[in-house]
Design a protein around this motif. Structure first.
Motif, PDB file in Angstrom:
ATOM      1  N   CYS A 181      32.514  35.276  30.469  1.00  0.00           N
ATOM      2  CA  CYS A 181      32.167  34.600  31.715  1.00  0.00           C
ATOM      3  C   CYS A 181      33.222  33.557  32.077  1.00  0.00           C
ATOM      4  N   ASP A 182      33.591  33.587  33.338  1.00  0.00           N
ATOM      5  CA  ASP A 182      34.601  32.662  33.855  1.00  0.00           C
ATOM      6  C   ASP A 182      34.069  31.260  34.072  1.00  0.00           C
ATOM      7  N   THR A 183      32.756  31.164  34.171  1.00  0.00           N
ATOM      8  CA  THR A 183      32.146  29.855  34.435  1.00  0.00           C
ATOM      9  C   THR A 183      31.700  29.275  33.098  1.00  0.00           C
TER      10      THR A 183
ATOM     11  N   ALA B   5      38.809  39.992  38.559  1.00  0.00           N
ATOM     12  CA  ALA B   5      38.415  39.254  37.350  1.00  0.00           C
ATOM     13  C   ALA B   5      38.214  40.207  36.170  1.00  0.00           C
ATOM     14  N   THR B   6      37.762  41.445  36.459  1.00  0.00           N
ATOM     15  CA  THR B   6      37.545  42.409  35.382  1.00  0.00           C
ATOM     16  C   THR B   6      38.873  42.928  34.830  1.00  0.00           C
ATOM     17  N   GLY B   7      39.734  43.431  35.718  1.00  0.00           N
ATOM     18  CA  GLY B   7      41.020  43.976  35.272  1.00  0.00           C
ATOM     19  C   GLY B   7      41.799  42.963  34.443  1.00  0.00           C
TER      20      GLY B   7
ATOM     21  N   GLN C  69      48.666  48.256  40.147  1.00  0.00           N
ATOM     22  CA  GLN C  69      48.298  47.054  40.899  1.00  0.00           C
ATOM     23  C   GLN C  69      48.517  47.217  42.398  1.00  0.00           C
ATOM     24  N   ARG C  70      47.491  46.858  43.159  1.00  0.00           N
ATOM     25  CA  ARG C  70      47.665  46.815  44.610  1.00  0.00           C
ATOM     26  C   ARG C  70      47.935  45.377  45.055  1.00  0.00           C
ATOM     27  N   THR C  71      47.128  44.446  44.548  1.00  0.00           N
ATOM     28  CA  THR C  71      47.329  43.028  44.879  1.00  0.00           C
ATOM     29  C   THR C  71      47.266  42.219  43.586  1.00  0.00           C
ATOM     30  N   PRO C  72      48.250  41.389  43.319  1.00  0.00           N
ATOM     31  CA  PRO C  72      48.190  40.598  42.086  1.00  0.00           C
ATOM     32  C   PRO C  72      47.078  39.556  42.143  1.00  0.00           C
TER      33      PRO C  72
ATOM     34  N   CYS D 116      40.859  33.298  48.749  1.00  0.00           N
ATOM     35  CA  CYS D 116      40.804  34.618  49.400  1.00  0.00           C
ATOM     36  C   CYS D 116      40.097  35.618  48.508  1.00  0.00           C
ATOM     37  N   LYS D 117      40.344  35.497  47.210  1.00  0.00           N
ATOM     38  CA  LYS D 117      39.672  36.352  46.231  1.00  0.00           C
ATOM     39  C   LYS D 117      39.176  35.432  45.136  1.00  0.00           C
ATOM     40  N   ARG D 118      38.353  35.968  44.297  1.00  0.00           N
ATOM     41  CA  ARG D 118      37.841  35.122  43.218  1.00  0.00           C
ATOM     42  C   ARG D 118      38.996  34.763  42.280  1.00  0.00           C
TER      43      ARG D 118
ATOM     44  N   GLY E 148      39.961  42.010  50.808  1.00  0.00           N
ATOM     45  CA  GLY E 148      39.236  42.036  49.535  1.00  0.00           C
ATOM     46  C   GLY E 148      37.756  42.064  49.854  1.00  0.00           C
ATOM     47  N   TYR E 149      36.919  42.014  48.823  1.00  0.00           N
ATOM     48  CA  TYR E 149      35.494  42.131  49.127  1.00  0.00           C
ATOM     49  C   TYR E 149      34.930  40.872  49.788  1.00  0.00           C
ATOM     50  N   TYR E 150      35.621  39.741  49.671  1.00  0.00           N
ATOM     51  CA  TYR E 150      35.133  38.533  50.343  1.00  0.00           C
ATOM     52  C   TYR E 150      35.150  38.696  51.872  1.00  0.00           C
TER      53      TYR E 150
HETATM   54  P1  NDP Z   1      37.100  43.283  42.378  1.00  0.00           P
HETATM   55  O1  NDP Z   1      36.432  43.874  43.548  1.00  0.00           O
HETATM   56  O2  NDP Z   1      37.324  41.834  42.342  1.00  0.00           O
HETATM   57  O3  NDP Z   1      38.508  43.973  42.138  1.00  0.00           O
HETATM   58  C1  NDP Z   1      38.724  45.337  42.353  1.00  0.00           C
HETATM   59  C2  NDP Z   1      40.174  45.640  42.129  1.00  0.00           C
HETATM   60  O4  NDP Z   1      40.405  47.027  42.331  1.00  0.00           O
HETATM   61  C3  NDP Z   1      41.104  44.883  43.082  1.00  0.00           C
HETATM   62  O5  NDP Z   1      42.183  44.370  42.359  1.00  0.00           O
HETATM   63  C4  NDP Z   1      41.547  45.981  44.043  1.00  0.00           C
HETATM   64  O6  NDP Z   1      42.789  45.750  44.623  1.00  0.00           O
HETATM   65  C5  NDP Z   1      41.614  47.164  43.104  1.00  0.00           C
HETATM   66  N1  NDP Z   1      41.674  48.432  43.817  1.00  0.00           N
HETATM   67  C6  NDP Z   1      40.729  48.947  44.640  1.00  0.00           C
HETATM   68  N2  NDP Z   1      41.161  50.108  45.165  1.00  0.00           N
HETATM   69  C7  NDP Z   1      42.396  50.321  44.674  1.00  0.00           C
HETATM   70  C8  NDP Z   1      43.361  51.353  44.851  1.00  0.00           C
HETATM   71  N3  NDP Z   1      43.126  52.379  45.671  1.00  0.00           N
HETATM   72  N4  NDP Z   1      44.534  51.254  44.193  1.00  0.00           N
HETATM   73  C9  NDP Z   1      44.769  50.198  43.380  1.00  0.00           C
HETATM   74  N5  NDP Z   1      43.893  49.192  43.169  1.00  0.00           N
HETATM   75  C10 NDP Z   1      42.727  49.256  43.819  1.00  0.00           C
HETATM   76  O7  NDP Z   1      36.244  43.766  41.090  1.00  0.00           O
HETATM   77  P2  NDP Z   1      36.037  43.087  39.651  1.00  0.00           P
HETATM   78  O8  NDP Z   1      35.185  44.000  38.863  1.00  0.00           O
HETATM   79  O9  NDP Z   1      37.325  42.671  39.065  1.00  0.00           O
HETATM   80  O10 NDP Z   1      35.258  41.760  39.955  1.00  0.00           O
HETATM   81  C11 NDP Z   1      34.107  41.786  40.765  1.00  0.00           C
HETATM   82  C12 NDP Z   1      33.386  40.481  40.634  1.00  0.00           C
HETATM   83  O11 NDP Z   1      32.649  40.474  39.424  1.00  0.00           O
HETATM   84  C13 NDP Z   1      34.251  39.243  40.538  1.00  0.00           C
HETATM   85  O12 NDP Z   1      34.751  38.830  41.752  1.00  0.00           O
HETATM   86  C14 NDP Z   1      33.304  38.280  39.927  1.00  0.00           C
HETATM   87  O13 NDP Z   1      32.446  37.760  40.896  1.00  0.00           O
HETATM   88  C15 NDP Z   1      32.566  39.174  38.947  1.00  0.00           C
HETATM   89  N6  NDP Z   1      33.174  39.065  37.608  1.00  0.00           N
HETATM   90  C16 NDP Z   1      32.965  37.899  36.978  1.00  0.00           C
HETATM   91  C17 NDP Z   1      33.483  37.702  35.757  1.00  0.00           C
HETATM   92  C18 NDP Z   1      33.192  36.407  35.117  1.00  0.00           C
HETATM   93  O14 NDP Z   1      33.883  36.011  34.280  1.00  0.00           O
HETATM   94  N7  NDP Z   1      32.151  35.672  35.491  1.00  0.00           N
HETATM   95  C19 NDP Z   1      34.313  38.688  35.069  1.00  0.00           C
HETATM   96  C20 NDP Z   1      34.468  39.904  35.830  1.00  0.00           C
HETATM   97  C21 NDP Z   1      33.918  40.070  37.059  1.00  0.00           C
HETATM   98  P3  NDP Z   1      42.949  44.776  45.887  1.00  0.00           P
HETATM   99  O15 NDP Z   1      42.890  43.390  45.325  1.00  0.00           O
HETATM  100  O16 NDP Z   1      44.251  45.136  46.474  1.00  0.00           O
HETATM  101  O17 NDP Z   1      41.803  45.056  46.805  1.00  0.00           O
END
Ligand code: NDP
Length: 609
Positions: free
Chosen positions: A124-126, A261-263, A281-284, A397-399, A565-567
């Motif tokens: 957990c990040d928090t 956050a997962t990756g 990677q699409r977006t760092p 913009c993103k988490r 992003g999803y936000y």
């Molecule tokens: P996200 O939705 O944050 O990330 C999805 C990733 O997939 C993005 O980097 C996205 O790229 C990438 N992606 C999607 N489509 C493609 C594609 N066609 N080609 C390449 N890359 C692609 O999902 P997460 O599971 O990482 O996190 C979701 C949420 O879960 C977090 O925001 C957080 O709220 C929660 N979480 C919390 C944690 C904690 O510690 N509390 C730990 C993990 C998750 P792009 O950025 O370009 O869209």
């Protein structure tokens, strides 16, 4: 701190000399990088994990073939979802004297996201002391500051045991439909196990991030290797568990898609085991320091009753920009707001003009980004890789992500960053991932591609809700959600919504869940205490609440400048994203407002009969 770190009111906060970077250049770069990522298809770039993709949703943690006899039962409360929200609500209901409660969950146990997300390194990040609920009630102190999945999962099971919630839990059960009857003032709840429950109250707490999503990449179905979503980790294939030991990957070329956050947590924990790891990677991600540490026992012993709520409220106040006199959590989340204050040269926003405050926040945002990019350059050896790992967008913009081993993983000879420069993967073949015309052969493809967030509420809940006169919730909310105080909606009596439903959204989800649980427990216990049979929103009160929450807030404007992003619904926000239409003053004032409303005791805005 050197003289460049502090900007006093005599200085121009945009002066590159003082900042160590040119904010105008940063602003331009953010716009350029965003433009590379804008796309027409928005949310449609993803596919639902159903039909031919259903295997990405299969539960790997239960034996297949489970069956049980259908249940026919009348009871007081059904809670949909046994994650943090559902568990805390059940606990608060008991404290309010309501015990006849059943939790239904499609998972094989309690835990919600912590049941599903067991990927290696899941953490957990928090801060655990505010994130893990009911610590004082259970007498538990987490062992480390940022807890890992096994400890959080075990704690949620502990809550289930302590509050005797296991006996009446229905696991591996999906609610398929709910129908309200005005005559009986009850809900009929049907499940995929042919259960028929008759409940006075239903509480929908299936969570905001629980349905995995997949990118609709050309050829994804033709891939013949192993592939799975991070929330359904295939340990039978990789070996090991959430803590490591992935010996099954020793001779495997692994592709990871996703840098959220997962990756960021997956990459450094797979890298030591895989023969080769490609991160597509699409977006760092902006990855800040983690600084985890074991719990200081002396500190834990010094805690006084009420400490958890106080710490939680302090954190959520800082994160909402409210003035506080101290920072109890004091970590990389709260750091950002301190940067903004430092630029203002004051710890108090009172008396500061809105324009100056906005400017200070913008510069603080750039400064934070600059710090994180400088960290990348410091930790990643290969210059091209380091450039690719720098994010160019605003801090919110993103988490934000936090990790102390992610960036260093790219210094390993078996880890390769495949930077798609904002375009994503071109296509997938039987045995490879194609980016910019180059094929990267992989044996295993892991999707860290996140969860459905802005799709229809009933699609995410995976069940239709039929209210008064058969009206469906999906039709009722087709043009957007409508509630009174986030919980109740007209014509759907005795049905409560928990989660990100026009509420007080806190950066610590547990804060929101805890406040909602307390309020729903109060409402239900009041209906019972008054010997009434139903509660629903008054039409005029609901409409008035809509006028209050449907004023675009500063986050909407901020998100318009953000990389998709999803936000921001992948850059196509129609005003119904999960960050929109919440209580405008933020979470702490929201829950204070509810407490005052309860104190008033007249249940204004709802009809109880
Ligand atoms: P996200 O939705 O944050 O990330 C999805 C990733 O997939 C993005 O980097 C996205 O790229 C990438 N992606 C999607 N489509 C493609 C594609 N066609 N080609 C390449 N890359 C692609 O999902 P997460 O599971 O990482 O996190 C979701 C949420 O879960 C977090 O925001 C957080 O709220 C929660 N979480 C919390 C944690 C904690 O510690 N509390 C730990 C993990 C998750 P792009 O950025 O370009 O869209």
């Amino acid at each position: 701190m050197n003289s460049h770190d502090v900007i006093t009111s005599e200085n121009d906060p945009f002066d590159p000399e003082i900042l160590g970077f040119d904010p105008e250049q940063v602003r331009r770069k953010y716009i350029e990088e965003r433009a590379k990522r804008l796309r027409e298809d928005g949310n449609d770039q993803y596919v639902e994990v159903a039909g031919q993709h259903a295997q990405y949703e299969t539960d790997p943690h239960v034996e297949s073939g489970f069956s049980r006899a259908p249940i026919n039962e009348a009871l007081d409360v059904i809670i949909l979802g046994g994650g943090i929200s559902g568990l805390v609500t059940a606990a608060r209901l008991q404290q309010a004297g309501v015990y006849d409660v059943r939790i239904i969950d499609k998972a094989g146990d309690f835990g919600g996201v912590w049941y599903w997300n067991r990927y290696p390194g899941a953490q957990c990040d928090t801060e655990s002391y505010i994130y893990m609920p009911l610590l004082e009630e259970t007498g538990y102190i987490p062992t480390e500051r940022y807890a890992h999945q096994p400890e959080i999962y075990a704690h949620l099971q502990r809550i289930g045991k302590q509050f005797d919630l296991y006996d009446k839990a229905c696991f591996q059960t999906q609610v398929t439909a709910m129908h309200w009857s005005d005559e009986s003032a009850r809900w009929t709840v049907n499940t995929d196990r042919d259960d028929v429950f008759s409940a006075r109250f239903v509480i929908m707490s299936s969570g905001p991030l629980h349905r995995p999503k997949l990118p609709a990449i050309e050829g994804i179905d033709t891939f013949k290797g192993q592939s799975f979503h991070t929330s359904r980790w295939d340990f039978a294939y990789t070996g090991g568990d959430s803590s490591g030991g992935l010996t099954g990957l020793a001779d495997k070329r692994v592709g990871v898609v996703g840098t959220g956050a997962t990756g960021v947590q997956v990459v450094p924990n797979v890298a030591p085991y895989a023969q080769q790891l490609y991160l597509f990677q699409r977006t760092p991600a902006p990855v800040d320091e983690r600084n985890n540490k074991p719990t200081d026992e002396a500190w834990a012993k010094s805690l006084k009753p009420g400490w958890q709520a106080e710490r939680d409220e302090n954190f959520c106040s800082i994160m909402a920009g409210l003035p506080v006199t101290q920072d109890l959590v004091n970590d990389k989340w709260t750091d950002f707001f301190k940067l903004a204050f430092e630029i203002l040269d004051t710890g108090d926003v009172e008396g500061v003009s809105p324009a100056r405050l906005a400017l200070a926040r913008e510069v603080a945002d750039y400064r934070k980004g600059h710090q994180i990019r400088t960290r990348v350059a410091r930790l990643v050896d290969d210059r091209k890789t380091a450039e690719g790992l720098k994010h160019w967008y605003g801090q919110w913009c993103k988490r934000p992500a936090f990790h102390d081993e992610y960036l260093q993983a790219f210094n390993r000879p078996n880890v390769t960053l495949v930077d798609t420069a904002g375009k994503g993967i071109e296509r997938v073949t039987e045995n490879a991932v194609v980016v910019n015309g180059s094929a990267y052969e992989v044996d295993c493809l892991i999707f860290a591609t996140g969860f459905e967030v802005s799709t229809a509420y009933t699609r995410r809940s995976e069940c239709e809700v039929h209210g008064r006169g058969g009206k469906t919730l999906s039709a009722h909310w087709a043009k957007g959600m409508s509630t009174f105080q986030g919980f109740l909606t007209r014509d759907f009596p005795n049905c409560f919504h928990l989660g990100l439903t026009q509420t007080g959204v806190a950066f610590n989800y547990t804060y929101t869940a805890g406040g909602q649980a307390e309020h729903v427990a109060y409402l239900i216990s009041e209906v019972i205490r008054r010997d009434a049979s139903s509660i629903e929103a008054e039409a005029s009160a609901e409409a008035e609440y809509q006028r209050l929450v449907r004023v675009p807030g500063p986050m909407r404007k901020y998100q318009e400048t953000c990389t998709p992003g999803y936000y921001n619904v992948e850059g196509k926000n129609d005003g119904e994203s999960f960050i929109d239409n919440h209580y405008p003053e933020g979470p702490v004032p929201f829950f204070r407002m509810l407490a005052a409303w309860r104190e008033q005791g007249d249940l204004s805005g709802v009809i109880v009969k």
